[in-house]
Design a protein around this motif. Structure first.
Motif, PDB file in Angstrom:
ATOM      1  N   TYR A   1       5.141  -4.259  -2.545  1.00  0.00           N
ATOM      2  CA  TYR A   1       6.181  -3.659  -1.719  1.00  0.00           C
ATOM      3  C   TYR A   1       6.260  -4.339  -0.340  1.00  0.00           C
ATOM      4  O   TYR A   1       5.254  -4.452   0.354  1.00  0.00           O
ATOM      5  CB  TYR A   1       5.882  -2.159  -1.557  1.00  0.00           C
ATOM      6  CG  TYR A   1       6.743  -1.463  -0.530  1.00  0.00           C
ATOM      7  CD1 TYR A   1       8.091  -1.216  -0.755  1.00  0.00           C
ATOM      8  CD2 TYR A   1       6.206  -1.049   0.690  1.00  0.00           C
ATOM      9  CE1 TYR A   1       8.877  -0.586   0.183  1.00  0.00           C
ATOM     10  CE2 TYR A   1       6.981  -0.404   1.642  1.00  0.00           C
ATOM     11  CZ  TYR A   1       8.314  -0.174   1.385  1.00  0.00           C
ATOM     12  OH  TYR A   1       9.086   0.451   2.329  1.00  0.00           O
ATOM     13  N   HIS A   2       7.466  -4.815   0.001  1.00  0.00           N
ATOM     14  CA  HIS A   2       7.718  -5.488   1.286  1.00  0.00           C
ATOM     15  C   HIS A   2       6.785  -6.671   1.509  1.00  0.00           C
ATOM     16  O   HIS A   2       6.383  -6.952   2.638  1.00  0.00           O
ATOM     17  CB  HIS A   2       7.641  -4.492   2.451  1.00  0.00           C
ATOM     18  CG  HIS A   2       8.892  -3.664   2.580  1.00  0.00           C
ATOM     19  ND1 HIS A   2       9.204  -2.941   3.710  1.00  0.00           N
ATOM     20  CD2 HIS A   2       9.913  -3.456   1.717  1.00  0.00           C
ATOM     21  CE1 HIS A   2      10.367  -2.312   3.523  1.00  0.00           C
ATOM     22  NE2 HIS A   2      10.809  -2.613   2.326  1.00  0.00           N
TER      23      HIS A   2
ATOM     24  N   GLU B   1      20.286  -1.556   4.847  1.00  0.00           N
ATOM     25  CA  GLU B   1      19.392  -0.438   4.542  1.00  0.00           C
ATOM     26  C   GLU B   1      18.044  -0.643   5.196  1.00  0.00           C
ATOM     27  O   GLU B   1      17.496   0.247   5.838  1.00  0.00           O
ATOM     28  CB  GLU B   1      19.228  -0.281   3.017  1.00  0.00           C
ATOM     29  CG  GLU B   1      18.503   1.004   2.601  1.00  0.00           C
ATOM     30  CD  GLU B   1      16.983   0.893   2.515  1.00  0.00           C
ATOM     31  OE1 GLU B   1      16.331   1.946   2.351  1.00  0.00           O
ATOM     32  OE2 GLU B   1      16.435  -0.197   2.623  1.00  0.00           O
ATOM     33  N   GLU B   2      17.498  -1.854   5.033  1.00  0.00           N
ATOM     34  CA  GLU B   2      16.153  -2.116   5.555  1.00  0.00           C
ATOM     35  C   GLU B   2      16.108  -2.001   7.081  1.00  0.00           C
ATOM     36  O   GLU B   2      15.088  -1.653   7.652  1.00  0.00           O
ATOM     37  CB  GLU B   2      15.680  -3.514   5.132  1.00  0.00           C
ATOM     38  CG  GLU B   2      15.646  -3.737   3.628  1.00  0.00           C
ATOM     39  CD  GLU B   2      14.457  -3.072   2.931  1.00  0.00           C
ATOM     40  OE1 GLU B   2      13.806  -2.219   3.547  1.00  0.00           O
ATOM     41  OE2 GLU B   2      14.201  -3.419   1.764  1.00  0.00           O
TER      42      GLU B   2
ATOM     43  N   ASP C   1      12.818  -4.388  -4.623  1.00  0.00           N
ATOM     44  CA  ASP C   1      13.435  -3.770  -3.444  1.00  0.00           C
ATOM     45  C   ASP C   1      14.475  -4.718  -2.869  1.00  0.00           C
ATOM     46  O   ASP C   1      14.166  -5.532  -2.034  1.00  0.00           O
ATOM     47  CB  ASP C   1      12.335  -3.467  -2.424  1.00  0.00           C
ATOM     48  CG  ASP C   1      12.862  -2.765  -1.200  1.00  0.00           C
ATOM     49  OD1 ASP C   1      14.019  -2.321  -1.209  1.00  0.00           O
ATOM     50  OD2 ASP C   1      12.111  -2.674  -0.206  1.00  0.00           O
TER      51      ASP C   1
HETATM   52 ZN   LIG Z   1      12.648  -1.850   1.424  1.00  0.00          ZN
END
Ligand SMILES: [Zn+2]
Length: 604
Positions: A464-465, A367-368, A333
């Motif tokens: 994720y993250h 984006e984040e 990501d």
């Molecule tokens: Zn993200």
């Protein structure tokens, strides 16, 4: 926080002056879509030297410089500002205290002036203002009809300063029904709603948390609409002494009775001045074009995009806030999607006969933080949106497992299904095709402008993250396979005789945890307005039926004044399905009142 602030916006001021180290361009990369090229890009973009690429930081600028260098090397034409590949945009990146913050107290015959960061500290989302008034203790500052609990019952706070305990009478149990009433943003809404001029928050005596939390930016530019500050228990006790009370006593009493104990504090006054500076940061979308080969079609284009920013060292927005300060490399990501943009750019640039329509390659930033870059682009397009025939987005395409590939946006054009079916050769992938066009990544910005979109994604995973989303976990081979599939789709839609038609396609309802009611508004996180600006409404939703439109700014929802997105969220929690709610919106220079009939939230 100070440390964090120092590195945060540094990029804007110093990067340009810094001597740039040579970029690690891979001279042996090929124009084929290969696993080794994918891995090379991901290794660099997700390396510690880029510090997680948080928008507005030096690491993010290093990533931008790398993408620009590659775009130039492939011969992509600049489609950013002033004949460059960069399209800059700015946003609020952090908050800081101005030198003028003051808090003075009066009790009986004595006065005292408090010391900032020792006795008090403003909340990062506080309004900047000077106010003074008598002090009213309002328990935990919660007004929850569902729980039959109201700290404001019998308390008169109009034109006064409310003093509330942090947390709730059930704060030892995080799953208690009180949990959603604990955020200070919620308490600020209630204080304002009851007419208070300011809100002071005191941490309960038995809490292990610091009584003065560090100044913190919660990523919403909308302030609380009134000054909010934390004070220490000692300061609160000083105020309460003349009433023969203490914070500890009051807290024990309320927790025991599960009932409010609000009262005006005898002969007390507060004079406060809060000045919060919002610090602006700059970041950029990176944009390059390959002109189409057919004179009749080259004024139309297909966009191939991915965001290159990630969370940096932030403790915000990530799944592991305990790792604040550590680098979140964001390999999947979205170094993976960025590598996809670079690989596809190189692949198409090397073709002797290019596709008939132009191809625009875009790497988005912000984006984040709320799709900031793509939202900026669609408002300031450098290629006409009306001539943009499709947008292909890649976000997290580096973890292909069991050939499972998720593709969203199939319903945004009646032609997508056939295109995918024609180009997919089973058992190449196990495809999961989803109709909806809006979604949690940059394609949503283009969908809102009626452009057919496809969004490729290899699904969620446990990294994720988190700080563990690293380059060594990327399935580069799988990603190269996905890119070959996408290249075929791009070729098909860039070459076809007719353009794709656009259709609205949304899932019935998004899953919004914890809400009983569904409205269907899509917040515009990039907006810096008083109220809640929406970028659109969901198809067939209560919001659409009521006549709400993208661009509207909601300033009142039922009896609640809405100053920011938090107010809106908390206000929704006060309603039930079926209720008719008057909603006041600002639409251009007009103020419009609409009636929304709330629906039941499907899943909770
Ligand atoms: Zn993200």
């Amino acid at each position: 926080m100070l440390k964090r602030m120092l590195f945060f916006c540094l990029g804007i001021f110093f990067f340009a002056c810094e001597k740039q180290s040579p970029l690690p361009i891979n001279r042996t990369s090929t124009s084929e879509l290969t696993a080794s090229d994918v891995q090379y890009h991901v290794n660099y973009l997700a390396s510690d030297s880029l510090e997680g690429r948080l928008s507005g930081t030096r690491g993010n600028e290093k990533a931008a410089a790398y993408i620009i260098a590659e775009f130039k090397r492939f011969g992509l034409l600049p489609l950013g500002d002033h004949d460059s590949h960069e399209q800059k945009f700015d946003f609020v990146g952090d908050v800081a205290l101005d030198a003028n913050n003051r808090l003075a107290l009066h009790r009986g015959g004595s006065d005292t002036t408090l010391t900032i960061e020792t006795d008090f500290i403003p909340a990062g989302f506080s309004a900047s203002d000077s106010v003074s008034g008598e002090v009213v203790f309002v328990g935990y500052g919660i007004s929850a009809a569902q729980l039959n609990y109201d700290d404001y019952a019998g308390a008169e706070v109009k034109e006064k300063v409310a003093l509330a305990l942090r947390y709730s009478p059930a704060s030892n149990n995080p799953h208690a029904s009180f949990a959603k009433f604990e955020p200070v943003r919620y308490k600020a809404l209630q204080a304002r709603q009851h007419g208070a001029k300011a809100l002071l928050i005191v941490t309960p005596a038995d809490s292990t948390a610091e009584s003065l939390p560090k100044l913190h930016f919660d990523r919403s530019a909308g302030d609380a609409g009134l000054p909010v500050a934390y004070i220490t228990p000692a300061v609160a006790d000083w105020l309460l002494a003349a009433s023969g009370q203490s914070i500890k006593n009051l807290q024990t009493q309320i927790n025991k009775n599960q009932k409010a104990a609000s009262f005006a504090i005898f002969d007390s006054r507060v004079a406060m001045r809060v000045e919060i500076k919002q610090e602006r940061c700059v970041s950029a979308n990176i944009i390059g074009k390959l002109a189409g080969s057919d004179p009749r079609f080259k004024e139309q284009a297909v966009i191939i995009g991915a965001h290159y920013d990630h969370w940096g060292r932030s403790g915000e927005g990530v799944m592991d806030p305990e790792n604040e300060g550590q680098i979140h490399n964001g390999a999947d990501d979205n170094a993976s999607g960025t590598a996809g943009v670079l690989e596809l750019a190189q692949y198409f640039a090397a073709q002797e006969e290019r596709p008939r329509r132009s191809l625009i390659f875009m790497a988005f930033s912000g984006e984040e933080l709320g799709l900031l870059g793509s939202a900026h682009y669609v408002e300031h397009p450098t290629f006409p949106l009306a001539q943009t025939t499709a947008m292909i987005n890649m976000d997290m395409i580096g973890r292909l497992r069991d050939s499972l590939l998720v593709v969203h946006g199939i319903g945004t054009s009646p032609q997508w299904q056939a295109v995918i079916e024609r180009l997919h050769q089973p058992p190449q992938f196990q495809l999961t095709l989803k109709k909806e066009g809006p979604g949690p990544s940059d394609h949503a910005s283009f969908y809102r402008k009626n452009i057919p979109v496809l969004f490729f994604f290899t699904n969620h995973h446990e990294d994720y993250h988190r700080v563990t989303d690293d380059a060594d976990k990327i399935n580069a081979d799988g990603e190269a396979r996905i890119l070959r599939f996408i290249a075929g789709i791009v070729t098909e839609i860039a070459d076809r005789d007719s353009v794709l038609h656009f259709t609205k396609a949304e899932s019935e309802q998004p899953v919004v945890r914890g809400f009983r009611v569904f409205v269907g508004t899509v917040p515009d996180y990039a907006a810096e307005v008083e109220g809640m600006k929406i970028s659109g409404v969901r198809k067939s939703s209560p919001a659409e039926k009521a006549g709400l439109q993208g661009g509207d700014i909601i300033i009142k929802f039922g009896k609640f004044d809405i100053k920011n997105v938090y107010d809106y969220t908390y206000a929704l929690g006060e309603f039930s399905p079926g209720q008719k709610v008057p909603v006041v919106v600002k639409r251009g220079s007009q103020t419009v009142t609409l009636t929304v009939i709330l629906e039941r939230s499907q899943r909770q």
